[in-house]
Each structure stands twice: as C-alpha cells, then as structure tokens.
Design a protein around this motif. Structure first.
Motif, PDB file in Angstrom:
ATOM      1  N   GLY A  83       0.745  -1.342   0.118  1.00 30.19           N
ATOM      2  CA  GLY A  83       0.138   0.067   0.057  1.00 30.19           C
ATOM      3  C   GLY A  83       1.062   1.232   0.015  1.00 30.19           C
ATOM      4  O   GLY A  83       1.939   1.161   0.411  1.00 30.19           O
ATOM      5  N   GLN A  84       0.210   2.362  -0.581  1.00 30.98           N
ATOM      6  CA  GLN A  84       0.885   3.917  -0.622  1.00 30.98           C
ATOM      7  C   GLN A  84       0.316   4.441   0.596  1.00 30.98           C
ATOM      8  O   GLN A  84      -0.810   4.419   0.945  1.00 30.98           O
ATOM      9  CB  GLN A  84       0.914   4.230  -1.805  1.00 30.98           C
ATOM     10  N   PRO A  85       1.071   5.252   1.205  1.00 27.95           N
ATOM     11  CA  PRO A  85       0.647   5.910   2.439  1.00 27.95           C
ATOM     12  C   PRO A  85      -0.473   7.230   2.033  1.00 27.95           C
ATOM     13  O   PRO A  85      -0.957   7.618   3.068  1.00 27.95           O
ATOM     14  CB  PRO A  85       1.870   6.651   2.951  1.00 27.95           C
ATOM     15  N   TYR A  86      -0.677   7.507   1.089  1.00 31.09           N
ATOM     16  CA  TYR A  86      -1.692   8.601   0.810  1.00 31.09           C
ATOM     17  C   TYR A  86      -3.216   8.171   0.724  1.00 31.09           C
ATOM     18  O   TYR A  86      -3.279   7.106   0.247  1.00 31.09           O
ATOM     19  CB  TYR A  86      -1.242   9.678  -0.356  1.00 31.09           C
ATOM     20  N   ASN A  87      -3.942   9.077   0.838  1.00 26.75           N
ATOM     21  CA  ASN A  87      -5.440   8.900   0.325  1.00 26.75           C
ATOM     22  C   ASN A  87      -5.428   8.754  -1.099  1.00 26.75           C
ATOM     23  O   ASN A  87      -5.888   7.915  -1.696  1.00 26.75           O
ATOM     24  CB  ASN A  87      -6.518   9.949   0.948  1.00 26.75           C
ATOM     25  N   VAL A  88      -5.047   9.980  -1.616  1.00 28.95           N
ATOM     26  CA  VAL A  88      -4.648   9.939  -3.107  1.00 28.95           C
ATOM     27  C   VAL A  88      -3.136  10.557  -3.141  1.00 28.95           C
ATOM     28  O   VAL A  88      -3.157  11.571  -2.685  1.00 28.95           O
ATOM     29  CB  VAL A  88      -5.506  10.826  -3.879  1.00 28.95           C
ATOM     30  N   PRO A  89      -2.201   9.998  -3.780  1.00 25.87           N
ATOM     31  CA  PRO A  89      -0.981  10.404  -3.749  1.00 25.87           C
ATOM     32  C   PRO A  89      -0.633  11.606  -4.862  1.00 25.87           C
ATOM     33  O   PRO A  89      -1.475  11.580  -5.866  1.00 25.87           O
ATOM     34  CB  PRO A  89      -0.046   9.325  -4.198  1.00 25.87           C
ATOM     35  N   PRO A  90      -0.031  12.521  -4.492  1.00 26.34           N
ATOM     36  CA  PRO A  90       0.635  13.738  -5.394  1.00 26.34           C
ATOM     37  C   PRO A  90       1.258  12.839  -6.700  1.00 26.34           C
ATOM     38  O   PRO A  90       1.892  12.168  -6.575  1.00 26.34           O
ATOM     39  CB  PRO A  90       1.297  14.344  -4.590  1.00 26.34           C
ATOM     40  N   PRO A  91       1.213  13.613  -7.957  1.00 22.51           N
ATOM     41  CA  PRO A  91       1.648  13.087  -9.163  1.00 22.51           C
ATOM     42  C   PRO A  91       3.171  12.978  -9.028  1.00 22.51           C
ATOM     43  O   PRO A  91       3.842  11.976  -9.704  1.00 22.51           O
ATOM     44  CB  PRO A  91       1.515  14.202  -9.905  1.00 22.51           C
TER      45      PRO A  91
END
Length: 421
Positions: free
Chosen positions: A200-208
C-alpha cells in the motif's frame, strides 16, 4: 534457499552456538546462537477467563445461514492476518503492532489451548502479513522487511527460532516512504512458487510527483520475488491499498481486495474485488478511486488506456480486507470454489457499514456472482462496533477462521448438516 533453511534447522537441533546481545537478535539467530531470551517473553494469553467468557457471549449476536455455528477459537490480542501451518500444528496471527501470535489446539477440539508470542527474541514492526509456503516455511511481511522461518510449526516452542532475511530492513519500500498509514502488508505464495506482497501507499490519493517512485518500487501495487528475495519485480500497479489476496485454485489468477478513496461521500466510490490474469496489469488508481469513479485529483488527466476494472464492487467504505477461496468440503456445495472475505467496517461514513463476513460465488469460468452477507452482527444497531473482522482462513477440516482486531479474537465458523428426515 530451502536447502539452506533445512541446514539451519539441522544445526539448531544439534546445538546452539555462543550467546549474542539482544540488540542483534537476527544476526544471532542466523549464526545459530542463543539470544538469552527468557521463556517469560512468550507472554501467554489467558484462554479461559472472564474476557474469553464475554467474547463467547458476544458471539450470540452473530447471524449466519442455517446450519452454521460460530465459536471462539482463541483470544488473540490485535488479531489481524492468519496463516495456518500446513501440518496443522499451529495457527500464526499477525498484528499491526509488534507481536506475532501462535495459537495451538493441542487436544484437537477446534479451540486453542494456548496462545503465546512467536519468536519473542525478534523485534517485529507491523508484522501484519504471515503466509506459508507449501513446504512449511513461514514468511512474515512487516512494514519494511520480510523474514522467513523454516519449520516454524515445529520450532515455535523456543524463544529462539531459525530465521532468514528475505528482504532486509528498510529495503521493502524506500525509507522515506514509511508511514503510519497503509503499512499493513499481506503476502501469498503463488503457483509459480514465488512470494507475492501487496504494498500500500501512504496517501489517500498520492501527489503526481510520487507516481514514478511508486511505479518503480511497486508501491500502490503488488510485487513478486523469489522466496530467497531475488528477482524482485512489480507484478501489478494501480492498487490503492490491498490487504487481502488469494490465488484462484487450479489457475494462475491472483484475486485481491482493494480499499477505495476516502472523503468522496458516504456512498461512493465502491470497494473492489479484482482479478489479475497476467503480470504487468494496471488497476486504475489513482485515476479511479474505486470502480470507475474518477478522483478529483486526477480527473483532468488521462487514465491508463488498459486499466483493468474490478470484477466486483462492494458497498462503499465497508473496508474489504482479507479474502480466501473456499476449497473445503465441510460447507454446502454452493460455497465451494467461492470467496469468503472480511469487511473491517467503515470509519469515515455518516452511518457505519461493514463489520461482517461476505461470500461471493465464483463460477467455473471465473465470473464472480453477486456478493451476499454470510456472517454479521459485529456492527450493532446503535452504530457501535462489537468487533471488526480482518481476515479469513481455512482449517483442514473445512471450517474457517475469522480474525477480529478490535475484540482481539479469532473465531471459528463450522457447518453441521441438518439430520436426515
């Protein structure tokens, strides 16, 4: 690696080497030395006291289809993902904290007689994801490390166990990407005998600006590697945070749940059940927040043209986690070959949903049918959680285990056919 593991087991059985300091327990154990850890570090969990009694009373509120029963299998603090030893000796349970627990049903009454810490001489960090190889090697995927334990079912009685490093500390993901969010890893061994790990990645929605790094290392995706850690590759991309996966029996298809984007409303976007049929597929995140619902952050950019949609959509924010294909013979025919999955329950929805076990039929051609509620009652009418299911796993007799990290328990669901008329 298997030969090296077996050598480790043999050497440890013959006698341990010199003692080393606790601060370097992994190095000590790899040198077959004793760490000096006391048996008091096992921290056994009471299975017969008032707490266990209350959990049994709580289970009276759980609803199941006719013929099914649910019982307390074990009191297991912070119980998350489950790995059942292939020899049927013990059940290993991960947590999002620092402990891995091992439950033993010594008298085979399908209730644990003993629960204690596994490998207490090792300091774990979010050891959420245990999984077994078919030849009995236990893998534990932590926040940023992967360890392997040969013959774990037979050496867990000692604080010191044979261990091998599959992915060294701080090399599973870039250290700068470590976070308190979305760090619960899960793993599985594929039909190709490779190790699969969801990152998993840490963001709700990751920045570009994060996407290139995540694509490269396999965050927001699933990686696979040899069981000794070699030949790592990104198997799948475009996955927000998968905390449940299983291979469809007799195929190479990897099915997995995925948690949708938060903060887009009570009823959108949906949770996902996905099917990966080959390496290199992209499953749409972060352009899609769940199903075919576009995220606000990426609505003005073009999603991957070959993005694979989910095979099934679940109720929004139910938090679909652990899943497994049912291969047993105890349950009625309608359940065989289908998927049992755990819904942890919502946290950012006005009216909570989830906290139940779902069943999804899967046809012989691989098409998924409509999901249905299988076990419910952990979410009370008041909106209060009595428990939060995390994972499901199958015992050798065809019954299933369900973990609950809120109550700190593992339950067993069994089926008894009605008497013939």
């Amino acid at each position: 690696m298997t030969r090296r593991f077996l050598s480790s087991v043999a050497i440890m059985a013959l006698g341990a080497g010199p003692a080393f300091g606790q601060s370097d327990s992994i190095g000590t154990l790899r040198q077959f030395g004793k760490t000096g850890t006391s048996s008091e570090a096992f921290q056994p969990v009471d299975q017969h006291g008032d707490y266990a009694g209350q959990l049994k009373m709580n289970l009276e509120q759980i609803t199941l289809p006719p013929g099914f029963a649910i019982d307390l299998f074990a009191v297991v603090p912070d119980a998350r993902h489950i790995a059942i030893g292939p020899q049927g000796v013990a059940v290993f349970v991960g947590t999002r904290k620092e402990e891995v627990w091992v439950a033993t049903d010594r008298d085979k009454d399908r209730q644990a007689d003993e629960v204690k810490r596994f490998a207490p001489s090792i300091r774990f960090n979010v050891p959420n994801g245990p999984c077994f190889s078919r030849n009995g090697v236990l893998y534990i995927a932590e926040q940023n490390r992967v360890l392997a334990f040969p013959a774990a079912e037979f050496f867990y009685e000692s604080p010191d166990v044979a261990v091998e490093i599959v992915v060294p500390q701080r090399e599973l993901i870039p250290p700068e990407e470590e976070s308190f969010n979305h760090t619960a890893r899960v793993c599985d061994i594929g039909p190709d005998d490779k190790l699969y790990i969801a990152l998993g990645q840490p963001y709700n929605v990751p920045p570009p600006e994060k996407l290139e790094t995540y694509d490269r290392v396999g965050m927001a995706g699933i990686i696979r590697l040899d069981r000794n850690g070699a030949n790592r590759e990104v198997y799948a991309r475009g996955i927000r945070n998968s905390v449940g996966m299983d291979f469809r029996p007799e195929t190479t298809e990897l099915w997995f749940t995925d948690n949708q984007v938060d903060g887009m409303g009570d009823d959108t976007p949906p949770g996902e059940l996905n099917r990966s049929t080959q390496p290199g597929q992209h499953f749409g995140f972060p352009w899609y927040g769940g199903g075919l619902v576009r995220t606000r952050e990426y609505q003005d950019t073009e999603p991957p043209a070959d993005a694979v949609p989910p095979v099934l959509e679940f109720e929004a924010h139910a938090a679909d986690l652990g899943m497994m294909f049912y291969t047993g013979a105890q349950f009625p025919q309608k359940y065989r070959g289908g998927i049992f999955s755990a819904q942890h329950g919502s946290w950012n929805r006005t009216v909570p949903v989830g906290a139940r076990v779902m069943f999804t039929p899967v046809e012989a051609d691989g098409n998924a049918g409509e999901p249905e509620v299988f076990a419910a009652g952990w979410l009370m009418p008041s909106g209060e959680y009595m428990g939060r299911p995390v994972d499901v796993a199958q015992l050798s007799d065809g019954s299933i285990l369900v973990s609950d990290d809120l109550a700190g328990a593992v339950y067993r669901i069994s089926y008894q056919p009605p008497p013939a008329e």
